[in-house]
Structures are given as C-alpha cells and as structure tokens.
Design an enzyme around this catalytic site. Structure first.
Site, short mmCIF file in Angstrom:
data_model
loop_
_atom_site.label_atom_id
_atom_site.label_comp_id
_atom_site.label_asym_id
_atom_site.label_seq_id
_atom_site.Cartn_x
_atom_site.Cartn_y
_atom_site.Cartn_z
N GLU A 1 42.84 22.85 -4.75
CA GLU A 1 42.40 21.97 -5.84
C GLU A 1 41.92 22.89 -6.96
OE1 GLU A 1 43.22 18.20 -4.26
OE2 GLU A 1 42.75 18.97 -6.25
N CYS B 1 36.74 19.68 -13.14
CA CYS B 1 38.15 20.06 -13.33
C CYS B 1 38.96 18.94 -13.93
CB CYS B 1 38.74 20.48 -12.00
SG CYS B 1 38.62 19.13 -10.84
N1 LIG Z 1 40.72 21.03 -8.97
C1 LIG Z 1 39.45 20.86 -8.62
O1 LIG Z 1 39.11 19.92 -7.88
C2 LIG Z 1 38.40 21.81 -9.12
C3 LIG Z 1 38.70 22.95 -9.86
N2 LIG Z 1 37.68 23.78 -10.31
C4 LIG Z 1 38.01 24.89 -11.20
O2 LIG Z 1 37.18 26.07 -10.88
C5 LIG Z 1 36.68 26.65 -12.08
C6 LIG Z 1 35.19 26.55 -12.15
O3 LIG Z 1 34.61 26.69 -10.91
P1 LIG Z 1 34.23 28.16 -10.40
O4 LIG Z 1 33.34 28.01 -9.23
O5 LIG Z 1 33.78 29.05 -11.50
O6 LIG Z 1 35.61 28.70 -9.89
P2 LIG Z 1 35.88 30.06 -9.11
O7 LIG Z 1 37.29 29.93 -8.78
O8 LIG Z 1 35.40 31.27 -9.79
O9 LIG Z 1 34.99 29.97 -7.76
C7 LIG Z 1 35.28 28.98 -6.83
C8 LIG Z 1 34.83 29.48 -5.48
O10 LIG Z 1 35.64 30.58 -5.11
C9 LIG Z 1 34.84 31.71 -4.76
N3 LIG Z 1 35.56 32.93 -5.06
C10 LIG Z 1 35.60 33.62 -6.22
N4 LIG Z 1 36.42 34.68 -6.12
C11 LIG Z 1 36.92 34.66 -4.85
C12 LIG Z 1 37.82 35.50 -4.10
N5 LIG Z 1 38.40 36.58 -4.63
N6 LIG Z 1 38.10 35.16 -2.81
C13 LIG Z 1 37.53 34.08 -2.25
N7 LIG Z 1 36.66 33.25 -2.90
C14 LIG Z 1 36.37 33.55 -4.19
C15 LIG Z 1 33.58 31.51 -5.57
O11 LIG Z 1 32.55 32.26 -4.98
P3 LIG Z 1 31.25 32.67 -5.86
O12 LIG Z 1 30.44 31.45 -5.95
O13 LIG Z 1 30.57 33.72 -5.10
O14 LIG Z 1 31.76 33.12 -7.18
C16 LIG Z 1 33.39 30.00 -5.46
O15 LIG Z 1 32.80 29.68 -4.24
C17 LIG Z 1 37.32 25.89 -13.18
O16 LIG Z 1 38.56 26.44 -13.52
C18 LIG Z 1 37.56 24.51 -12.59
O17 LIG Z 1 38.56 23.76 -13.22
C19 LIG Z 1 36.38 23.59 -9.99
C20 LIG Z 1 36.07 22.48 -9.23
C21 LIG Z 1 37.02 21.50 -8.79
O1 LIG Z 2 35.27 19.62 -8.75
C1 LIG Z 2 35.54 18.74 -9.53
O2 LIG Z 2 35.62 18.92 -10.74
C2 LIG Z 2 35.75 17.40 -8.95
O3 LIG Z 2 36.98 17.36 -8.26
C3 LIG Z 2 35.70 16.35 -10.01
S1 LIG Z 2 35.49 14.79 -9.33
O4 LIG Z 2 36.26 14.69 -8.07
O5 LIG Z 2 34.05 14.62 -9.06
O6 LIG Z 2 35.99 13.87 -10.35
#
Ligand SMILES: NC(=O)C1=CN([C@@H]2O[C@H](COP(=O)(O)OP(=O)(O)OC[C@H]3O[C@@H](n4cnc5c(N)ncnc54)[C@H](OP(=O)(O)O)[C@@H]3O)[C@@H](O)[C@H]2O)C=CC1
Ligand SMILES: O=C(O)[C@H](O)CS(=O)(=O)O
Length: 488
Positions: A261, A295
C-alpha cells in the site's frame, strides 16, 4: 491537557507499554529509543529497541505458533478476534490518547482512527468463517478436483506513522483470521499504539507467538530480515513507493508474496455542474484530514474554469475556520506535522509552485505556534509543470489547477506514476460514468471526499501498490490456493 505525562491521562495506564511483545512475553531488549510528542517535542516514552537478531528469534517463535493457531476452527479464531475487537472498543479513549500523544492528530481524529482500525478486526472476525474452497468437475472420469484455501504462513508487517493503529489492524486482522501468525514492526515515531494493541491481544486470548510487536529503529535491517528469512512467507507494507520498491527488490530473492500500500497523488476534480458547497466540504476533509498526511489525500485540486473563482473563495473561507494546535486540546481540527522534514517538504512544494507562477491565496508559512505546526495553505494558478503535480506533498497544501475540457482534465489527472485514490464532483450521469471509468486509479470517490471503509477493497494501481486491504478480498492476501487432483 499535555502528553508529557501520558500515563496520567489514561483510564488504564497499563496500556502504555514500552516493552517489545514477543511470543507472548513482554521483553526488555537491552537497547531503547525515545518517542516524542510532535506537538511539544517532549519525550513521552522510552521504548525497547528490537535488533535484527532478536527479530529472527521472534520469527522462529511465530513459525512455531503457526500450526496450532491454524489448526483451530475458523470459529475459534473468529471468537478470539471478536474479543480483541471488543477490547479495542472498550479501551478506545485510551488508545486514542496514546495515538494523539505519539502522532499528533487531534483526539477526535484519533478516536475515529481507533474505530476504523477496530472495524477491520470486527470485519475479519466474520470473514474468518467464510474462507471457502471449491470442487471442480473432473477433466477425466476417474478424476476428482478440489481447491483448498490455506494460510500462507508467517507474515512480516511494516507500517507508517500516519495511522499507527489502523494500518496494523488492516493487515493483522485478515492475517490472523486466515490462520497466519504476524510480526508487526511499527514506525519508529509511533510504536506505542501497536504495543497497546498487543496488550489487548494478550487479554483477548490471542496465543503466544501469533501476534508480535517489535519496535525497532533499524528499519532497513528488520526489512531485510523479513525478506531474507525463509520462515517469512508474506511481506505486507504500507508506506512510500520508494521504500516499497526497496522491499520488493529484497523480497524478489525469495519470490516472496507482497502486499504493497504505497504512495498516492490523488486528483480531486470539480466540474461546472458540481454542488460547489458539497465539493468544498469534500475537498476540506479530503485535503486536510490528518493535516494532509494520508496517502489518499487530495494532492491536486482541478476546478473547471467557470466555477474556479467561486470554488477558490469558498475553499478559502472554509480553510480560515481550521483551528491549528495541540491535538490533545479541545476544539483543535489540525495538529502538527510529524517531523521538521515534513514541514520542509510542504515549504519546498510551495516555493516551487510560487516560483513558477502560482499565487498564494491562504496560509503559506509556519504557524505562529512554532515547531512543526504549519498554516493550512491554498495556492491558485497551479500548473502541471509544478512539483505538486507529480510529487506527493503529504501536508496541508491545497493546489488549485484550472481546466476547461473534460478530456483534458482526465489526461492531467492520469498523468502520474501513482494510481491510488481519485475524486470528482459532478451531477451529469453520463459524465460521472465516463470520468469514473477513465480515471486510472484503484479507488474513485464520486461526490465524496472520504472513501475509506473496512467493507471495500482499499488499494492502488500503477506504482501505488499491489493487492487490496479490507473487504472480502482482503483475506485472500493471506491465503494460498491448493489444487488437489484425486484419482478415484
Ligand atoms: N498507500 C497507503 O495506504 C499509504 C502510503 N503511505 C505513503 O508513505 C509515505 C509517508 O509515510 P512514511 O512513513 O514517511 O513512509 P516511509 O516509506 O518512509 O516509511 C514507512 C515505513 O517503512 C519503514 N522503512 C523505511 N525505510 C525502510 C527500509 N529500507 N526497509 C524497511 N522499512 C523501511 C519506516 O520506518 P521508520 O519509521 O523507521 O522510518 C516506516 O515504518 C507517503 O508517501 C505516503 O503516501 C503512507 C501511509 C499509507
Ligand atoms: O495510511 C493512509 O494514508 C491510510 O490508508 C488512509 S485511510 O485508509 O485512513 O483513508
């Protein structure tokens, strides 16, 4: 109300766990890291830090727990998950306070996330009993064909900070319902929500080793362990597309099944026949929910020329009513951004847009509260040449693009590597059908700015991910299909 002494805010202070939860034990690992409240910057907890070697041991425990858990009847697993759901609801206020303390979203939004997260546990407690196989008419007189659905195995889970409760339950609930065991590695910024869920899992009677929570600062190392450890059969990840790519490359060595995701770049389109007040209401929640840190937030707002100025004026009036502050306080609608880096990304996108001709309509600078608080911002006269058109802002910046023709706006909306969520407001039925079918996204909101629910398949196409979470589809991610050909 301050998060500084979080324990004193809780009805049940024992939910503020800081130890790792491994194989049914609360573990001190020999290393720790601090968790800070984003609103005030103060340390709210010091949490045990799990190493890659300790993760390997946890995976072995989860593997050992797998057979007895999968051997239970579906109804037995369902009843246990139902108890977990009921405990989440009973403790929702405490779970919300913990979530706001570590992530910053306003308490009302945090409570909403707890209910949303719990809804996946409720839903998959029910779905556990509906994992059906099939029989198929044999291809030869003496052949009988059956198809079984069986749990895929140990699941490694990596989740982001923006929904520290729901992103875990959206994965753990179907995995456990299917009969898998689960190792959750929450984001470094937000481990406390996951640990509180583990405390409730223990109380619900989820057996040792079935649901494990490993707070860990070594994100890359834990990800490598999940991808390289033969006992892990499934990797489920929510986060940025960049990290998703890294994990998929690593998982390829084992041809490991992945659910991804990932990032989004959602278009929000307002046509000239839209109900503009409804469109403004939808844009407000779609753009500014979780301070733009989801996201599925509107990343680009396209407005048809004839209603552009009216929409912009109405949106600015709505934005002016947002109340920025510490999410622990009553009446706050908009909390801080998670880190200074998140603020820098908003400022980078804003500077790029204005340098290329965009006009600032609202906000546009750090909030007077300081720290990572930022003024909700609107820019107009935005074009496809600006960074906000291609990159995910992940913050309170609403860029308004103007368009004339429906085919042009569909082309602009689809001009991205992402394909997670999209939205549009219109009334003409043929236009609604044409646009909904033409948008290249996994999810389309029509006359609504909020589409997330446990009953529908959440997920993206193109580089926004693989697989679906929620709905009856969500459990398939944790099942393998076995074809049995019997000669009789
Ligand atoms: N499609 C969806 O449902 C979602 C998508 N996102 C996307 O994620 C981004 C924002 O969230 P963010 O948390 O900053 O995203 P990141 O991808 O930076 O981090 C997500 C998770 O991955 C971990 N992580 C980072 N680098 C690595 C690696 N090399 N190997 C394994 N795990 C790793 C992070 O750990 P640590 O915390 O230690 O950095 C965190 O737990 C945005 O682009 C957003 O759109 C976010 C939520 C939902
Ligand atoms: O991580 C996210 O951004 C979530 O998937 C958004 S939602 O599911 O709460 O709409």
């Amino acid at each position: 109300m301050s998060a500084t002494n979080l324990k004193s805010l809780l009805k049940d202070p024992s939910l503020l766990e800081t130890r790792a939860y491994i194989n049914g034990e609360w573990v001190e690992t020999g290393a720790t890291f601090d968790v800070k409240n984003p609103a005030r910057g103060d340390v709210i907890a010091t949490v045990q830090d799990v190493s890659r070697a300790q993760t390997e041991a946890c995976i072995a425990d989860a593997e050992a727990a797998m057979k007895p858990w999968a051997a239970l009847t579906a109804k037995e697993r369902a009843n246990t998950l139902r108890r977990w759901f009921e405990l989440m609801i009973e403790n929702a206020d405490d779970l919300a306070a913990i979530l706001t303390a570590e992530m910053g979203k306003p308490l009302a939004e945090a409570k909403g996330e707890i209910m949303y997260g719990a809804s996946f546990v409720e839903w998959f407690a029910e779905e556990a009993k509906r994992v059906y196989g099939e029989t198929i008419p044999g291809h030869q007189p003496d052949k009988r064909i059956m198809v079984l659905k069986q749990p895929i195995g140990v699941v490694g889970s990596i989740t982001p900070w923006n929904f520290p409760n729901a992103m875990i339950t959206r994965k753990a609930a179907p995995a456990l319902a299917a009969g898998c065991t689960f190792v959750a590695r929450p984001a470094t910024e937000t481990p406390l929500s996951a640990l509180a869920m583990a405390a409730l899992a223990e109380r619900a009677g989820i057996p040792a080793g079935v649901f494990n929570v490993i707070p860990a600062t070594d994100a890359a190392g834990i990800g490598q362990e999940f991808c390289e450890n033969f006992a892990v059969r499934k990797l489920t990840f929510t986060g940025s597309t960049n990290v998703g790519r890294i994990l998929m490359r690593q998982a390829a060595d084992q041809v490991m099944k992945c659910s991804m995701e990932l990032g989004g770049n959602a278009p929000f389109i307002v046509f000239d026949d839209a109900d503009l007040d409804a469109a403004v209401e939808g844009a407000m929640i779609c753009k500014f929910r979780n301070n733009g840190q989801t996201c599925v937030c509107a990343n680009r707002i396209y407005v048809q020329a004839s209603v552009y100025d009216t929409f912009a004026e109405k949106l600015a009036a709505a934005v002016a009513k947002l109340n920025v502050g510490d999410g622990m306080e009553d009446g706050i609608t908009t909390g801080p951004l998670i880190t200074p880096a998140a603020v820098a990304k908003v400022e980078e996108h804003l500077a790029d847009a204005t340098s290329k001709g965009a006009t600032l309509l609202s906000g546009g600078k750090a909030h007077a509260l300081g720290g990572t608080f930022y003024e909700p911002t609107i820019v107009t006269d935005v074009t496809q040449e600006m960074q906000v058109a291609t990159d995910e802002t992940f913050g309170p910046l609403a860029p308004l693009f103007k368009f004339d023709d429906v085919d042009d706006v569909i082309a602009m909306a689809n001009d991205t590597i992402y394909g997670l969520a999209s939205y549009f407001y219109a009334k003409d039925l043929s236009r609604v059908y044409k646009v909904a079918e033409a948008l290249e996204y996994g999810m389309v909101g029509v006359n609504t700015g909020v589409i997330s629910t446990e009953v529908a398949p959440f997920g993206g196409v193109k580089q926004s991910g693989l697989g679906r979470e929620g709905s009856h589809h969500g459990i398939e991610e944790y099942l393998e299909m076995k074809y049995i050909c019997m000669s009789v």
